[in-house]
Write a protein that holds these residues in place. Sequence first.
Motif, short mmCIF file in Angstrom:
data_model
loop_
_atom_site.label_atom_id
_atom_site.label_comp_id
_atom_site.label_asym_id
_atom_site.label_seq_id
_atom_site.Cartn_x
_atom_site.Cartn_y
_atom_site.Cartn_z
N ARG A 282 -3.98 2.25 0.00
CA ARG A 282 -3.79 2.78 -1.36
C ARG A 282 -2.43 3.46 -1.50
O ARG A 282 -1.73 3.25 -2.48
N VAL A 283 -2.08 4.28 -0.52
CA VAL A 283 -0.79 4.97 -0.56
C VAL A 283 0.34 3.94 -0.60
O VAL A 283 1.28 4.07 -1.39
N MET A 284 0.23 2.91 0.22
CA MET A 284 1.28 1.89 0.27
C MET A 284 1.41 1.18 -1.08
O MET A 284 2.51 0.96 -1.57
N GLU A 285 0.30 0.86 -1.73
CA GLU A 285 0.35 0.17 -3.02
C GLU A 285 0.91 1.08 -4.10
O GLU A 285 1.70 0.64 -4.94
N ILE A 286 0.55 2.34 -4.09
CA ILE A 286 1.08 3.28 -5.09
C ILE A 286 2.58 3.47 -4.89
O ILE A 286 3.35 3.49 -5.85
N LYS A 287 3.02 3.57 -3.64
CA LYS A 287 4.46 3.69 -3.38
C LYS A 287 5.21 2.44 -3.84
O LYS A 287 6.32 2.54 -4.36
N ARG A 288 4.60 1.29 -3.64
CA ARG A 288 5.24 0.04 -4.10
C ARG A 288 5.39 0.06 -5.62
O ARG A 288 6.43 -0.31 -6.16
N PHE A 289 4.36 0.52 -6.33
CA PHE A 289 4.42 0.63 -7.79
C PHE A 289 5.55 1.58 -8.19
O PHE A 289 6.34 1.28 -9.09
N ILE A 290 5.64 2.71 -7.52
CA ILE A 290 6.68 3.69 -7.85
C ILE A 290 8.07 3.11 -7.57
O ILE A 290 8.98 3.25 -8.39
N ARG A 291 8.24 2.41 -6.44
CA ARG A 291 9.55 1.81 -6.12
C ARG A 291 9.95 0.76 -7.16
O ARG A 291 11.13 0.61 -7.45
N ASP B 193 1.58 11.19 -14.50
CA ASP B 193 0.53 10.67 -15.38
C ASP B 193 0.52 9.14 -15.40
O ASP B 193 -0.54 8.52 -15.46
N GLU B 194 1.70 8.53 -15.37
CA GLU B 194 1.78 7.06 -15.32
C GLU B 194 1.20 6.53 -14.01
O GLU B 194 0.52 5.51 -13.99
N SER C 69 5.35 13.19 -7.40
CA SER C 69 6.52 13.54 -8.21
C SER C 69 7.77 13.68 -7.33
O SER C 69 8.87 13.28 -7.73
N GLY C 70 7.60 14.19 -6.13
CA GLY C 70 8.72 14.31 -5.20
C GLY C 70 9.23 12.95 -4.74
O GLY C 70 10.43 12.76 -4.55
N TYR C 71 8.31 12.00 -4.57
CA TYR C 71 8.70 10.65 -4.16
C TYR C 71 9.50 9.98 -5.27
O TYR C 71 10.54 9.35 -5.02
N ILE C 72 9.04 10.14 -6.51
CA ILE C 72 9.77 9.58 -7.66
C ILE C 72 11.17 10.21 -7.72
O ILE C 72 12.17 9.50 -7.86
N ARG C 73 11.23 11.52 -7.62
CA ARG C 73 12.52 12.22 -7.69
C ARG C 73 13.44 11.82 -6.54
O ARG C 73 14.64 11.62 -6.73
N ALA C 74 12.89 11.64 -5.34
CA ALA C 74 13.71 11.24 -4.19
C ALA C 74 14.29 9.85 -4.39
O ALA C 74 15.46 9.61 -4.07
N VAL D 148 -1.07 8.07 -12.20
CA VAL D 148 -2.51 8.29 -12.30
C VAL D 148 -3.16 7.14 -13.07
O VAL D 148 -4.18 6.59 -12.64
N ALA D 149 -2.56 6.75 -14.18
CA ALA D 149 -3.10 5.65 -14.98
C ALA D 149 -3.09 4.34 -14.20
O ALA D 149 -4.05 3.57 -14.25
N TYR D 150 -2.02 4.10 -13.46
CA TYR D 150 -1.93 2.87 -12.67
C TYR D 150 -2.97 2.83 -11.56
O TYR D 150 -3.58 1.80 -11.30
N SER D 151 -3.16 3.96 -10.89
CA SER D 151 -4.00 3.99 -9.68
C SER D 151 -5.49 4.15 -9.98
O SER D 151 -6.30 4.01 -9.07
#
Length: 188
Positions: free
Chosen positions: A68-77, A88-89, A113-118, A91-94
């Motif tokens: 799950r973490v890997m898929e969410i990180k892929r979405f964020i990337r 919130d986006e 949020s820190g991952y997005i900012r990084a 959260v909606a995706y996951s």
Amino acid sequence: MKQLQGLADIRENPLVRGLILPALSGWQRTGIGREAPRLQPIFRSMMTALVSSLLEAPAEPGDLKLARVMEIKRFIRRNYRNRALDVDEVVAYSFLSRRALYYLFEEEEFQVSGYIRALRTLEALELLSNANPWKRSLTDIANASGFTSLPAMRRAVRESTGISLRDVQENPEVLRIRAAELRKLIGL
């Protein structure tokens, strides 16, 4: 899952050897043998999700955590440049609550949020280091990196690198070093 946990080398599993590794054959050319020990927990989690889905048997939530973490990180990337991307986006995706999402990322280097900012900061640093003679404006770089404003980018650069945006611009070597350090922290 218990059988997967008992394997010393996940590549011994017939599903991994017959399905997953061939799909990742491109990695073999780049040294999957070196990467396999680091990726084994993720493989185990993915295999649990796959087997659970195929057998229509529920898996333990903890066993699916890494997948799950890997898929969410892929979405964020894929979406961090979108200025509207926020927790919130994600959260909606996951399909997770905000609390469950934070719990999922509690052992990660960065919260969501820190991952997005990084990722946005790394993009900004890379755009700043671009040797193109047609330099982009700082506002344009902030927008292209997904920041909502130039001050937001300035704060993120200062928090990530420990130095001001002006200092980063004036010293390309520091810029490259800080970008490499951030890339390593993010896991890219």
